[in-house]
Design an enzyme around this catalytic site. Structure first.
Site, PDB file in Angstrom:
ATOM      1  CG  HIS A 192      50.227  54.156  24.246  1.00 55.72           C
ATOM      2  ND1 HIS A 192      50.061  54.306  22.906  1.00 55.72           N
ATOM      3  CD2 HIS A 192      51.547  54.182  24.462  1.00 55.72           C
ATOM      4  CE1 HIS A 192      51.213  54.407  22.332  1.00 55.72           C
ATOM      5  NE2 HIS A 192      52.151  54.351  23.250  1.00 55.72           N
ATOM      6  CD  GLU A 436      42.873  70.482   1.658  1.00 52.78           C
ATOM      7  OE1 GLU A 436      42.601  70.191   2.818  1.00 52.78           O
ATOM      8  OE2 GLU A 436      43.744  69.887   1.002  1.00 52.78           O
ATOM      9  CG  ASP A 460      43.870  72.501   5.549  1.00 51.77           C
ATOM     10  OD1 ASP A 460      44.495  73.152   6.408  1.00 51.77           O
ATOM     11  OD2 ASP A 460      44.215  71.379   5.157  1.00 51.77           O
ATOM     12  CB  CYS A 507      37.071  63.793   3.710  1.00 53.70           C
ATOM     13  SG  CYS A 507      38.204  64.936   2.903  1.00 53.70           S
TER      14      CYS A 507
HETATM   15  C1  PEP Z   1      40.845  68.935   5.786  1.00 58.18           C
HETATM   16  O1  PEP Z   1      41.605  69.882   5.621  1.00 58.18           O
HETATM   17  O2  PEP Z   1      39.644  69.063   6.109  1.00 58.18           O
HETATM   18  C2  PEP Z   1      41.330  67.556   5.634  1.00 58.18           C
HETATM   19  C3  PEP Z   1      40.505  66.526   5.657  1.00 58.18           C
HETATM   20  O3  PEP Z   1      42.668  67.371   5.488  1.00 58.18           O
HETATM   21  P1  PEP Z   1      43.735  67.426   6.674  1.00 58.18           P
HETATM   22  O4  PEP Z   1      42.971  67.519   7.968  1.00 58.18           O
HETATM   23  O5  PEP Z   1      44.563  66.205   6.553  1.00 58.18           O
HETATM   24  O6  PEP Z   1      44.490  68.673   6.338  1.00 58.18           O
HETATM   25 MG    MG Z   2      43.504  69.548   4.652  1.00 58.75          MG
END
Ligand code: PEP
Ligand code: MG
Length: 577
Positions: A192, A436, A460, A507
């Site tokens: 925290h 991914e 991933d 992302c």
């Molecule tokens: C990723 O795999 O890059 C992703 C954005 O998804 P997560 O980290 O939630 O698996």
């Molecule tokens: Mg992912």
């Protein structure tokens, strides 16, 4: 003599100030056996202590600045909710009755039971909730002892607090009194104190064992929240150096803050879209704190994890509608649930024996397609939320076009169901997929031809391409976004999007790391979705880059095979700034 000690830097920045050692040792708790006549008065004493603890937290809420962000107040509210939770009072009262013991002992037993539940959770964030239980137990124990646990003296201003651990209430109160920084003996990056310090912009170092023995009262300290280093009694030269670093830091922050609300356009006029990643609607405030922009990845599985079950349609809907409204017209990309690997809910749902290798097992869209009756409420809710503002559906972990066709059929069915019931939704809601899985990147053309957008999930994609479990510390050293195989898959995905004339975003964490921004721009990436606190740093690089200069550089980097050479050439791109 100056002494250098180090812990974990969890909130960036330099602080210079005198040490304030927070001694808060709790008296040892002993079991006392009560006579039958003493039981009810003991229960009454316990209830009064609960009330006092709750009153103290309400007082803190009243005292802190009116402009304190809601996501910070949430920490206090969590403790208030825990105080109201029957697990605390009913469990403790049952212990007093069953063991004929004093309230302190009964509460300690109940606290340990609850902490064990959190301790056994897989998810690192939920495991830190154990600290909440500990803090609430401490607060009630202090109230039982008839003391007030609120540290609200006036002497914190400009000081660096050195403590074993800090409760959210402590941290917030101290910020209110303008402390310069925090050092704690316990806690990690997800504790925290760490989260709050980052939110409040206060330099902090945690996990500095024995800090209160190594540091003395009123000693001058320098804390470097970037590296986790603490300098005890710095000499003149170090002080001069760190004062200069602090000044630079402040001017860099001001420079970045000036980019808030400005478009992300390269020097040669290319508009880049920069969105944020969220786990829950309340995270939108963190995004808005930095920039007025949309969401490129909403990881909805947090909703499942926090409820510890599959939510019903109305719960999904209310949550998504809240996010859409908070974004005030900026787009919201809702990723359908991705449970089953590093994120999992506890055992309320029986999915048979635990998979041997869950990252490659029945996770994300595979699980949703296996149980469409559970997936449908989420799809219906996303569609309904799309009536309130721009929403996009994003499917995680797609691997085959057979899966893609099944998902598209389910979305169509959901649309028909809503149409029949005359419920509004965006008929043209964009549907996209995360790329991914290496197979999906290699076959990105096939996905691009049927979808409205793609988004590269590098977390991933890297784990599957390099065959390294992303949560296994033993093989973490192999995790490298600059492996030529990873770069080729990213390039193929970007190119597939270009050919099909659909946007491709990234992302995964790679998008939030400023080391890669210019490389990705040169590869043709036009859409980044990043952590809230990286928004302005990434924008700073974008607005200082010229695409047409980067493209030939990156093209030549893409021909390289040696990872160290790639690393150094990518670093050179950053240094051009
Ligand atoms: C990723 O795999 O890059 C992703 C954005 O998804 P997560 O980290 O939630 O698996
Ligand atoms: Mg992912």
């Amino acid at each position: 003599m100056s002494i250098y000690i180090s812990g974990i830097g969890v909130s960036k920045g330099i602080a210079i100030g005198e040490a304030y050692l927070l001694a808060r040792e709790q008296a040892d708790i002993h079991q006392q056996i009560l006579s039958p006549a003493e039981i009810e008065p003991e229960i009454k004493r316990f209830k009064q202590a609960m009330q006092l603890a709750s009153q103290q937290l309400h007082d803190i809420k009243k005292k802190i600045a009116r402009n304190t962000a809601d996501d910070i107040l949430v920490f206090i509210d969590t403790h208030l909710l825990m105080l109201e939770d029957p697990a605390f009072d009913e469990g403790t009262i049952a212990n007093i009755r069953e063991f004929s013991c004093n309230a302190e002992w009964a509460l300690q037993m109940q606290g340990e039971r609850l902490m064990q539940v959190f301790d056994e959770m897989e998810d690192p964030y939920l495991r830190t909730r154990k600290d909440d239980v500990l803090h609430v137990v401490k607060r009630i124990q202090t109230a039982l002892a008839g003391e007030n646990d609120v540290h609200d003296g006036k002497s914190y201003k400009g000081r660096i607090i050195v403590a074993d651990d800090l409760t959210p209430a402590d941290t917030i109160m101290m910020q209110h009194q303008k402390v310069a920084g925090f050092i704690t003996e316990y806690g990690g990056p997800l504790s925290h104190t760490a989260i709050l310090a980052r939110n409040l912009g206060i330099p902090a170092i945690v996990g500095l064992r024995h800090a209160r023995q190594l540091i003395h009262r009123n000693e001058v300290l320098v804390i470097d929240g970037f590296t986790g280093v603490v300098i005890n009694s710095p000499d003149k030269k170090s002080l001069k150096y760190y004062r200069a670093v602090k000044r630079d830091e402040v001017s860099k922050r001001n420079l970045l803050n000036a980019l808030s609300g400005k478009p992300a356009i390269t020097l040669d006029g290319e508009q880049i879209t920069l969105h944020g990643n969220i786990d829950r609607p309340s995270d939108i405030r963190a995004i808005k704190k930095y920039d007025d922009t949309g969401v490129g990845l909403y990881r909805t599985e947090m909703l499942f994890i926090e409820l510890n079950q599959w939510p019903d349609q109305q719960t999904h809907f209310k949550t998504y509608k809240r996010a859409v409204k908070a974004l005030k017209g900026k787009p919201l990309t809702i990723r359908t649930m991705d449970l089953g690997a590093d994120k999992e809910i506890q055992d309320t749902i029986d999915h048979g024996p635990m998979a041997h290798n869950p990252a490659m097992g029945l996770r994300a869209i595979r699980r949703c397609l296996k149980e469409p009756q559970d997936f449908m409420p989420q799809l219906l809710a996303i569609l309904r939320a799309s009536a309130y503002g721009p929403v996009r559906i994003m499917i995680p972990m797609l691997t085959t076009t057979i899966e893609l066709n099944q998902v598209l059929t389910l979305i169509e069915e959901a649309k028909q169901l809503l149409k029949k019931k005359n419920i509004a939704f965006d008929k043209k809601i964009p549907v996209g997929a995360m790329i991914e899985v290496p197979a999906a990147a290699l076959a990105a053309d096939a996905f691009a031809s049927k979808l409205d957008f793609l988004s590269i999930g590098t977390n991933d994609l890297i784990q599957y391409t390099l065959a390294i479990d992303r949560i296994d510390d033993e093989v973490n050293y192999l995790f490298n976004p600059l492996h030529p195989a990873v770069l080729k898959l990213i390039q193929m995905t970007i190119d597939a999007g270009k050919k099909a004339n659909i946007p491709v975003s990234m992302c995964g964490e790679m998008a939030s790391d400023t080391l890669y921004t210019r490389l990705l721009l040169g590869m043709g990436l036009k859409y980044f979705s990043v952590q809230a606190n990286a928004l302005l740093e990434i924008k700073h690089i974008i607005v200082h880059s010229t695409l047409k200069n980067l493209q030939p550089e990156v093209k030549s980097i893409m021909q390289l095979h040696d990872e160290e050479e790639i690393q150094s050439r990518v670093q050179q791109l950053v240094n051009l700034l």
